[in-house]
Write a protein that holds these residues in place. Sequence first.
Motif, PDB file in Angstrom:
ATOM      1  N   SER A  28      28.219  -0.645  -2.748  1.00  0.00           N
ATOM      2  CA  SER A  28      28.688  -1.766  -3.564  1.00  0.00           C
ATOM      3  C   SER A  28      28.217  -3.096  -2.981  1.00  0.00           C
ATOM      4  N   PHE A  29      28.145  -3.171  -1.652  1.00  0.00           N
ATOM      5  CA  PHE A  29      27.578  -4.364  -1.010  1.00  0.00           C
ATOM      6  C   PHE A  29      26.113  -4.510  -1.432  1.00  0.00           C
ATOM      7  N   SER A  30      25.392  -3.404  -1.380  1.00  0.00           N
ATOM      8  CA  SER A  30      23.986  -3.407  -1.799  1.00  0.00           C
ATOM      9  C   SER A  30      23.852  -3.783  -3.270  1.00  0.00           C
ATOM     10  N   ASP A  31      24.725  -3.234  -4.107  1.00  0.00           N
ATOM     11  CA  ASP A  31      24.686  -3.538  -5.536  1.00  0.00           C
ATOM     12  C   ASP A  31      25.020  -4.998  -5.793  1.00  0.00           C
ATOM     13  N   GLY A  32      25.960  -5.554  -5.031  1.00  0.00           N
ATOM     14  CA  GLY A  32      26.282  -6.975  -5.153  1.00  0.00           C
ATOM     15  C   GLY A  32      25.089  -7.847  -4.795  1.00  0.00           C
ATOM     16  N   MET A  33      24.331  -7.422  -3.783  1.00  0.00           N
ATOM     17  CA  MET A  33      23.099  -8.129  -3.428  1.00  0.00           C
ATOM     18  C   MET A  33      22.117  -8.106  -4.582  1.00  0.00           C
ATOM     19  N   GLN A  34      21.956  -6.941  -5.194  1.00  0.00           N
ATOM     20  CA  GLN A  34      21.032  -6.824  -6.319  1.00  0.00           C
ATOM     21  C   GLN A  34      21.516  -7.633  -7.526  1.00  0.00           C
ATOM     22  N   TYR A  35      22.822  -7.668  -7.720  1.00  0.00           N
ATOM     23  CA  TYR A  35      23.389  -8.400  -8.862  1.00  0.00           C
ATOM     24  C   TYR A  35      23.094  -9.893  -8.756  1.00  0.00           C
ATOM     25  N   VAL A  96      18.274   6.347  -3.504  1.00  0.00           N
ATOM     26  CA  VAL A  96      17.571   5.555  -4.522  1.00  0.00           C
ATOM     27  C   VAL A  96      17.635   4.068  -4.172  1.00  0.00           C
ATOM     28  N   ALA A  97      18.802   3.618  -3.695  1.00  0.00           N
ATOM     29  CA  ALA A  97      18.946   2.219  -3.298  1.00  0.00           C
ATOM     30  C   ALA A  97      18.022   1.877  -2.129  1.00  0.00           C
ATOM     31  N   LEU A  98      17.905   2.805  -1.191  1.00  0.00           N
ATOM     32  CA  LEU A  98      16.999   2.620  -0.058  1.00  0.00           C
ATOM     33  C   LEU A  98      15.562   2.443  -0.544  1.00  0.00           C
ATOM     34  N   ALA A  99      15.155   3.291  -1.489  1.00  0.00           N
ATOM     35  CA  ALA A  99      13.812   3.190  -2.055  1.00  0.00           C
ATOM     36  C   ALA A  99      13.618   1.857  -2.782  1.00  0.00           C
ATOM     37  N   ALA A 100      14.649   1.435  -3.524  1.00  0.00           N
ATOM     38  CA  ALA A 100      14.557   0.176  -4.272  1.00  0.00           C
ATOM     39  C   ALA A 100      14.355  -1.010  -3.343  1.00  0.00           C
ATOM     40  N   ALA A 120      17.233  -0.111  -8.767  1.00  0.00           N
ATOM     41  CA  ALA A 120      18.469  -0.755  -8.303  1.00  0.00           C
ATOM     42  C   ALA A 120      19.540  -0.745  -9.389  1.00  0.00           C
ATOM     43  N   GLY A 121      19.133  -0.962 -10.638  1.00  0.00           N
ATOM     44  CA  GLY A 121      20.091  -0.933 -11.736  1.00  0.00           C
ATOM     45  C   GLY A 121      20.691   0.445 -11.945  1.00  0.00           C
ATOM     46  N   ILE A 122      19.839   1.467 -11.861  1.00  0.00           N
ATOM     47  CA  ILE A 122      20.312   2.847 -12.041  1.00  0.00           C
ATOM     48  C   ILE A 122      21.284   3.230 -10.933  1.00  0.00           C
ATOM     49  N   THR A 123      20.902   2.958  -9.697  1.00  0.00           N
ATOM     50  CA  THR A 123      21.767   3.349  -8.581  1.00  0.00           C
ATOM     51  C   THR A 123      23.048   2.532  -8.542  1.00  0.00           C
ATOM     52  N   GLY A 124      23.005   1.300  -9.053  1.00  0.00           N
ATOM     53  CA  GLY A 124      24.225   0.493  -9.106  1.00  0.00           C
ATOM     54  C   GLY A 124      25.299   1.158  -9.953  1.00  0.00           C
TER      55      GLY A 124
END
Length: 203
Positions: A28-35, A96-100, A120-124
Amino acid sequence: MVKKARAETLLLTIFSQIWPALIASLNSFSDGMQYGWSAPALQVLQSHNNSMHIEKDDEFWLESSFLLAGLLGLPISTYLTEAIGRRNTIHVGSVVALAAWCIIGFTNKLKYLYLGRILAGITGSMCYVATIMYLTEIARPDIRGFLTSLDHLQSTLGTLFIYSVVPFTPFYVHAVAGAVLSLIQVIIFPFFTAVTILFSTKR
């Protein structure tokens, strides 16, 4: 003496669930970064020091591709949580997030930047659905609200982190940070799972 023993058991149980919850919600931290990525990152990519040529349309689609891929990730996450379980879905999402992050941080081609944003969107979506389900299932009833709120807290902190880091560091730094978080989750998360389930079945 009995009360003290019960209190110690309670603290141990709670502690044994907080750490897995923190690791499980790293995505979720990673997804927040992507967001929050597009606002500071696109300004950096448009600078004269950057070799990647970004058009106005690309600004729109680099953000939209992330959000549209999130919609695509919802049915995928729904299927995976039932087919392979919550823990394994979180694992797949972390990989997947690591790859993104690796793609976003080190590519010099626009098409690969799009690929990183789509992944990143898919893994989020995958991780959001699976993490909430996982935390709800393994948490004691008296701390369930606290543990599930960690997901949103991590996401907010991730967005703040991206705003604080991208404008002031080389472009790859934030991607390395995101990749490291994903790698930590991939490596450490399995070691918490069995312990967490053990205590949750005894509550």
